[in-house]
Write a protein that holds these residues in place. Structure first.
Motif, PDB file in Angstrom:
ATOM      1  N   LEU A  96       0.813  -1.212   0.000  1.00  0.00           N
ATOM      2  CA  LEU A  96       0.000   0.000   0.000  1.00  0.00           C
ATOM      3  C   LEU A  96       0.852   1.270   0.000  1.00  0.00           C
ATOM      4  O   LEU A  96       0.510   2.223  -0.720  1.00  0.00           O
ATOM      5  CB  LEU A  96      -0.953   0.003   1.202  1.00  0.00           C
ATOM      6  CG  LEU A  96      -1.916   1.194   1.238  1.00  0.00           C
ATOM      7  CD1 LEU A  96      -2.888   1.151   0.070  1.00  0.00           C
ATOM      8  CD2 LEU A  96      -2.686   1.228   2.558  1.00  0.00           C
ATOM      9  N   PRO A  97       1.943   1.365   0.783  1.00  0.00           N
ATOM     10  CA  PRO A  97       2.756   2.585   0.726  1.00  0.00           C
ATOM     11  C   PRO A  97       3.264   2.906  -0.678  1.00  0.00           C
ATOM     12  O   PRO A  97       3.291   4.081  -1.073  1.00  0.00           O
ATOM     13  CB  PRO A  97       3.921   2.289   1.683  1.00  0.00           C
ATOM     14  CG  PRO A  97       3.341   1.336   2.671  1.00  0.00           C
ATOM     15  CD  PRO A  97       2.405   0.465   1.871  1.00  0.00           C
ATOM     16  N   LEU A  98       3.644   1.892  -1.445  1.00  0.00           N
ATOM     17  CA  LEU A  98       4.098   2.138  -2.819  1.00  0.00           C
ATOM     18  C   LEU A  98       2.933   2.587  -3.702  1.00  0.00           C
ATOM     19  O   LEU A  98       3.097   3.454  -4.569  1.00  0.00           O
ATOM     20  CB  LEU A  98       4.744   0.886  -3.392  1.00  0.00           C
ATOM     21  CG  LEU A  98       6.116   0.520  -2.815  1.00  0.00           C
ATOM     22  CD1 LEU A  98       6.613  -0.802  -3.404  1.00  0.00           C
ATOM     23  CD2 LEU A  98       7.126   1.629  -3.102  1.00  0.00           C
ATOM     24  N   LEU A  99       1.753   2.012  -3.484  1.00  0.00           N
ATOM     25  CA  LEU A  99       0.572   2.437  -4.246  1.00  0.00           C
ATOM     26  C   LEU A  99       0.234   3.892  -3.939  1.00  0.00           C
ATOM     27  O   LEU A  99      -0.036   4.689  -4.848  1.00  0.00           O
ATOM     28  CB  LEU A  99      -0.608   1.527  -3.906  1.00  0.00           C
ATOM     29  CG  LEU A  99      -1.979   1.921  -4.501  1.00  0.00           C
ATOM     30  CD1 LEU A  99      -1.899   2.023  -6.019  1.00  0.00           C
ATOM     31  CD2 LEU A  99      -3.045   0.916  -4.084  1.00  0.00           C
ATOM     32  N   VAL A 100       0.251   4.256  -2.661  1.00  0.00           N
ATOM     33  CA  VAL A 100      -0.054   5.636  -2.263  1.00  0.00           C
ATOM     34  C   VAL A 100       0.985   6.600  -2.838  1.00  0.00           C
ATOM     35  O   VAL A 100       0.652   7.696  -3.309  1.00  0.00           O
ATOM     36  CB  VAL A 100      -0.128   5.747  -0.734  1.00  0.00           C
ATOM     37  CG1 VAL A 100      -0.217   7.215  -0.296  1.00  0.00           C
ATOM     38  CG2 VAL A 100      -1.334   4.974  -0.204  1.00  0.00           C
ATOM     39  N   ALA A 101       2.271   6.185  -2.826  1.00  0.00           N
ATOM     40  CA  ALA A 101       3.324   7.041  -3.386  1.00  0.00           C
ATOM     41  C   ALA A 101       3.114   7.262  -4.876  1.00  0.00           C
ATOM     42  O   ALA A 101       3.277   8.389  -5.384  1.00  0.00           O
ATOM     43  CB  ALA A 101       4.693   6.415  -3.126  1.00  0.00           C
ATOM     44  N   ALA A 102       2.742   6.207  -5.594  1.00  0.00           N
ATOM     45  CA  ALA A 102       2.488   6.342  -7.027  1.00  0.00           C
ATOM     46  C   ALA A 102       1.280   7.245  -7.284  1.00  0.00           C
ATOM     47  O   ALA A 102       1.282   8.060  -8.223  1.00  0.00           O
ATOM     48  CB  ALA A 102       2.256   4.968  -7.652  1.00  0.00           C
ATOM     49  N   ARG A 103       0.278   7.128  -6.443  1.00  0.00           N
ATOM     50  CA  ARG A 103      -0.903   7.979  -6.594  1.00  0.00           C
ATOM     51  C   ARG A 103      -0.576   9.440  -6.285  1.00  0.00           C
ATOM     52  O   ARG A 103      -1.081  10.358  -6.951  1.00  0.00           O
ATOM     53  CB  ARG A 103      -2.010   7.480  -5.654  1.00  0.00           C
ATOM     54  CG  ARG A 103      -2.547   6.123  -6.011  1.00  0.00           C
ATOM     55  CD  ARG A 103      -3.414   6.161  -7.231  1.00  0.00           C
ATOM     56  NE  ARG A 103      -4.681   6.809  -6.921  1.00  0.00           N
ATOM     57  CZ  ARG A 103      -5.537   7.259  -7.831  1.00  0.00           C
ATOM     58  NH1 ARG A 103      -5.249   7.179  -9.117  1.00  0.00           N
ATOM     59  NH2 ARG A 103      -6.676   7.819  -7.469  1.00  0.00           N
ATOM     60  N   PHE A 104       0.270   9.666  -5.286  1.00  0.00           N
ATOM     61  CA  PHE A 104       0.686  11.032  -4.981  1.00  0.00           C
ATOM     62  C   PHE A 104       1.454  11.635  -6.161  1.00  0.00           C
ATOM     63  O   PHE A 104       1.258  12.812  -6.518  1.00  0.00           O
ATOM     64  CB  PHE A 104       1.559  11.040  -3.722  1.00  0.00           C
ATOM     65  CG  PHE A 104       2.068  12.403  -3.336  1.00  0.00           C
ATOM     66  CD1 PHE A 104       1.197  13.388  -2.897  1.00  0.00           C
ATOM     67  CD2 PHE A 104       3.414  12.700  -3.414  1.00  0.00           C
ATOM     68  CE1 PHE A 104       1.660  14.651  -2.534  1.00  0.00           C
ATOM     69  CE2 PHE A 104       3.893  13.959  -3.057  1.00  0.00           C
ATOM     70  CZ  PHE A 104       3.013  14.931  -2.613  1.00  0.00           C
TER      71      PHE A 104
END
Length: 398
Positions: A96-104
């Motif tokens: 999830l942290p990588l997904l959130v970073a990509a979304r940011f």
């Protein structure tokens, strides 16, 4: 693709903006699936949406400044490539942290495609076409928002949310390349002439600030209605199911038609008059929600959407027709006020709903609608005064 250059440009804008907003809203219907996939809570899963909004808020003003200083077509291309690549990264993210970073990262470059595109249109489009094209731009935000939600939670099975990100990334890449190839090159003399404009020059201009407030006020009311309407309909006397409430959100489709029509109305009667019509239609929709009947809710939401998108399209058109420089910065402020208004509407209407139920939300919304209504009246009077001055000058010349 239509052969008429103006119509072709309108379709390019529509496709690009639709693709951008499809990307923004993909995770919203599959948040429960993301929560289960990554073993996190509701708040953590929701960061896949809020991270994009945060990125937009952070990057909006800097991209507005770039749009005033540099050619915009290369900025659009860069933004589209980065957002598409980050969409692929979102699909492949193992945590999830990588997904959130990509979304940011996507959020940081969304203004390269939205704020900068609005500035490009204001710079390149003739005045008689600008209102209509900006209406298509507004309609595309509606189509994109619906498409993202449907793609993530309906067209593809929710468990296949990774494929939804890949499909959206592919659509955005195609739309970006088509826009970069099809949009006319800019006039470099106008780009150089805009370099002296500062943020404070377009923030503290009274005629522009009024329109920023229209943006904030309209989205304040719109976000309030669509956030608290489900609570109203779940309770007495309606007792509607979640599926029935969800179907009412198809009223968003009214915005697809209302955007371009609002642009044509603005060309015919003026942006101020169109704003007044939009505010009154919006207010009529709010009043109809107080009728405790199912059919009334459908009529009310159709009126609310027609009023909101008429306000949004006419205000955006009025803003860009007032500008000869600083378009990127002004459009950045317009979008910033838009989202600030939405956030304020959700927060304050929550207190109103707690204190007085749906009637409290409607009362607060009606009060805020006075902002776009009064601005429309002011714009009408200014247009009439300018028209009278022009006629007087022509009479003296004869």
């Amino acid at each position: 693709m239509p052969k008429d250059p103006a119509t072709r440009l309108q379709w390019l804008v529509f496709a690009l903006v639709s693709a951008v907003f499809t990307t923004v809203y993909i995770p919203q219907p599959v948040l429960p699936v993301l929560r289960q996939t990554f073993g996190v809570g509701e708040g953590a899963a929701s960061m896949t949406v809020s991270a994009v909004v945060l990125g937009i808020a952070v990057a909006n003003l800097p991209f507005g400044a770039l749009a005033d200083r540099l050619p915009i077509r290369p900025i659009l291309l860069t933004g589209g490539l980065v957002v598409s690549a980050a969409g692929v990264a979102s699909a492949l993210a193992p945590t999830l942290p990588l997904l959130v970073a990509a979304r940011f990262l996507q959020g940081l470059f969304v203004p390269a495609l939205t704020t900068c595109l609005a500035a490009y249109l204001a710079r390149e489009m003739p005045a008689e076409r600008l209102n209509v094209v900006m209406g298509s731009y507004v309609s595309a935000t509606v189509v994109g928002g619906l498409s993202g939600r449907l793609l993530g939670g309906f067209v593809l099975p929710p468990a296949h949310w990774r494929w939804a990100f890949l499909v959206a990334a592919g659509l955005l890449l195609v739309a970006t390349l088509a826009a970069h190839a099809g949009l006319p090159r800019e006039r470099h003399d106008e780009i150089r002439g805009a370099e002296t404009v500062r943020f404070r020059d377009v923030l503290f201009r009274h005629d522009l600030f009024r329109l920023y407030c229209v943006s904030a006020g309209a989205f304040f009311v719109f976000s309030s209605v669509f956030n608290y309407m489900p609570f109203y309909l779940h309770g007495a006397p309606f007792h509607w199911s979640t599926r029935a409430v969800t179907l009412l959100y198809l009223s968003y489709l009214v915005g697809v038609v209302a955007g371009p029509l609002a642009g044509r109305l603005s060309n015919r009667v003026g942006n101020g008059t169109a704003m007044v019509v939009g505010a009154l239609t919006f207010g009529a929709g709010l009043a109809v929600t107080l009728v405790p009947r199912g059919w009334a809710m459908a009529v009310a939401l159709a009126l609310i959407c027609a009023g909101f998108f008429t306000l949004h399209a006419s205000a955006a058109g009025a803003l860009n027709r007032k500008l000869s420089a600083g378009r990127g910065r002004a459009n950045a402020f317009y979008v910033l006020f838009y989202y600030l208004g939405g956030a304020a509407g959700i927060t304050l209407s929550g207190h109103a709903y707690h204190l007085a139920g749906w009637h409290g939300v409607v009362a607060l919304a009606a009060g805020v609608l006075l902002v776009p209504l009064s601005t429309g009246v002011v714009e009408m009077r200014l247009a009439q005064r300018d028209g009278s001055a022009t006629r007087s000058s022509a009479a003296r010349a004869r």
